[in-house]
Design a protein around this motif. Structure first.
Motif, PDB file in Angstrom:
ATOM      1  N   ALA A  22       0.830  -1.213   0.000  1.00 27.71           N
ATOM      2  CA  ALA A  22       0.000   0.000   0.000  1.00 27.71           C
ATOM      3  C   ALA A  22       0.860   1.257   0.000  1.00 27.71           C
ATOM      4  O   ALA A  22       0.535   2.248  -0.653  1.00 27.71           O
ATOM      5  CB  ALA A  22      -0.920   0.000   1.227  1.00 27.71           C
ATOM      6  N   MET A  23       1.968   1.221   0.730  1.00 27.69           N
ATOM      7  CA  MET A  23       2.774   2.433   0.907  1.00 27.69           C
ATOM      8  C   MET A  23       3.633   2.761  -0.315  1.00 27.69           C
ATOM      9  O   MET A  23       3.823   3.936  -0.646  1.00 27.69           O
ATOM     10  CB  MET A  23       3.654   2.289   2.146  1.00 27.69           C
ATOM     11  CG  MET A  23       2.853   2.182   3.437  1.00 27.69           C
ATOM     12  SD  MET A  23       3.877   2.002   4.917  1.00 27.69           S
ATOM     13  CE  MET A  23       4.556   3.679   5.046  1.00 27.69           C
ATOM     14  N   LEU A  24       4.153   1.732  -0.977  1.00 29.07           N
ATOM     15  CA  LEU A  24       5.032   1.967  -2.130  1.00 29.07           C
ATOM     16  C   LEU A  24       4.378   2.794  -3.236  1.00 29.07           C
ATOM     17  O   LEU A  24       4.952   3.785  -3.692  1.00 29.07           O
ATOM     18  CB  LEU A  24       5.538   0.626  -2.691  1.00 29.07           C
ATOM     19  CG  LEU A  24       6.747   0.019  -1.993  1.00 29.07           C
ATOM     20  CD1 LEU A  24       6.882  -1.460  -2.347  1.00 29.07           C
ATOM     21  CD2 LEU A  24       8.022   0.755  -2.398  1.00 29.07           C
ATOM     22  N   PRO A  25       3.171   2.423  -3.697  1.00 32.04           N
ATOM     23  CA  PRO A  25       2.580   3.216  -4.780  1.00 32.04           C
ATOM     24  C   PRO A  25       2.271   4.655  -4.378  1.00 32.04           C
ATOM     25  O   PRO A  25       2.433   5.574  -5.188  1.00 32.04           O
ATOM     26  CB  PRO A  25       1.296   2.450  -5.139  1.00 32.04           C
ATOM     27  CG  PRO A  25       1.035   1.524  -4.021  1.00 32.04           C
ATOM     28  CD  PRO A  25       2.349   1.231  -3.389  1.00 32.04           C
ATOM     29  N   ILE A  26       1.857   4.865  -3.130  1.00 35.28           N
ATOM     30  CA  ILE A  26       1.508   6.221  -2.685  1.00 35.28           C
ATOM     31  C   ILE A  26       2.748   7.110  -2.632  1.00 35.28           C
ATOM     32  O   ILE A  26       2.771   8.211  -3.195  1.00 35.28           O
ATOM     33  CB  ILE A  26       0.818   6.178  -1.309  1.00 35.28           C
ATOM     34  CG1 ILE A  26      -0.557   5.514  -1.426  1.00 35.28           C
ATOM     35  CG2 ILE A  26       0.673   7.586  -0.727  1.00 35.28           C
ATOM     36  CD1 ILE A  26      -1.231   5.242  -0.094  1.00 35.28           C
ATOM     37  N   LEU A  27       3.790   6.637  -1.955  1.00 42.06           N
ATOM     38  CA  LEU A  27       4.999   7.449  -1.817  1.00 42.06           C
ATOM     39  C   LEU A  27       5.681   7.663  -3.167  1.00 42.06           C
ATOM     40  O   LEU A  27       6.233   8.730  -3.435  1.00 42.06           O
ATOM     41  CB  LEU A  27       5.955   6.802  -0.819  1.00 42.06           C
ATOM     42  CG  LEU A  27       5.543   7.001   0.647  1.00 42.06           C
ATOM     43  CD1 LEU A  27       6.194   5.971   1.551  1.00 42.06           C
ATOM     44  CD2 LEU A  27       5.890   8.411   1.111  1.00 42.06           C
TER      45      LEU A  27
END
Length: 272
Positions: A22-27
């Protein structure tokens, strides 16, 4: 503004948008150069009731010496799920070393929710997590985790404003610089409570709860929060941005048939 290099130390889920997935695509969408070190490989989100998990502690032990030899450096480190006490010792030692070099450390002390610890979390795990938060520039436990970290009784009805601020101070006293407590009912209102060590300010930010459960919303909150902080935004507005992002994403997906997979983030990155 030059974007930052951030290392995510969190589990990697094969099926479902949680943790690093979840965090990789957002950041990355926010423009930050994002790297990851999986603390565990998980077949799918735990919400399905059956899963396979591989603890990657032995792998991590081999990674840090190689990175040190190659001179790799990150502008920030964010930690999440820690798979074992041994892993917590290794990761906290690395974070302490990096923090002493000036790298800000963001810690999500994932241990439990709704007044209960997750399966496999022991008193020794709590102690290991205390070592993690002691080196953190910012921690953001939920209300349950804040209670376990401070030895405070959990009240399902929530707390008063003064009790919320006292809990923030107790967490700050463990060594963490700035503190957020997510999902804490304060005087009957769902809130995120915060303490910013740079301004010595306590604050409460209220929100409306949508009665739908998705795994991974805490990771979305974390990623949006960190992304704005790395862009130079102050803690309170960054927290509000993260809260608004989570609310919007839940609202847009509340009718999804399979909620156990989390929110399909790639369809909604533009709203961030």
């Amino acid at each position: 503004m030059a974007k930052k290099k951030i290392l995510l130390i969190n589990d990697m889920c094969g099926y479902g948008k949680v943790a690093s997935a979840a965090m990789l695509p957002i950041l990355s969408y926010m423009g930050h150069v994002t790297y990851n070190l999986p603390t565990a490989l998980v077949s799918n989100t735990l919400d399905y009731g059956k899963f396979n998990l591989l603890d990657t502690t032995d792998y991590i032990m081999g990674v840090f010496p190689v990175w040190k030899e190659l001179g790799f450096h990150f502008d920030a480190i964010a930690t999440g799920f820690i798979a074992s006490e041994r892993q917590a010792e290794i990761v906290s030692a690395y974070c302490l070393e990096q923090e002493q070099l000036g790298t800000p450390i963001f810690v999500d002390p994932i241990m439990g929710d709704e007044g209960k610890l997750y399966n496999g979390v022991t008193p020794a795990t709590i102690q290991s997590m205390k070592e993690m938060i002691a080196v953190a520039d910012l921690i953001y436990p939920n209300y349950t985790e804040a209670c376990y970290l401070t030895g405070t009784p959990y009240n399902p009805q929530g707390v008063t404003r003064d009790e919320a601020f006292h809990l923030l101070d107790e967490l700050h006293a463990t060594g963490a610089k700035s503190v957020l407590i997510t999902s804490i009912p304060v005087d009957g209102q769902h809130c995120v409570a915060g303490y910013n060590h740079l301004t010595n300010e306590h604050f409460l930010l209220g929100y409306t709860e949508i009665p739908v459960h998705f795994p991974g919303t805490g990771d979305i909150f974390s990623a949006v929060l960190i992304g704005h902080l790395l862009d130079g935004m102050m803690l309170k507005p960054s927290t509000r941005k993260a809260m608004d992002a989570v609310y919007t994403l839940i609202d847009l997906n509340k009718d999804n048939e399979d909620k156990n997979a989390g929110i399909p983030l790639e369809n909604y990155l533009g709203i961030l």
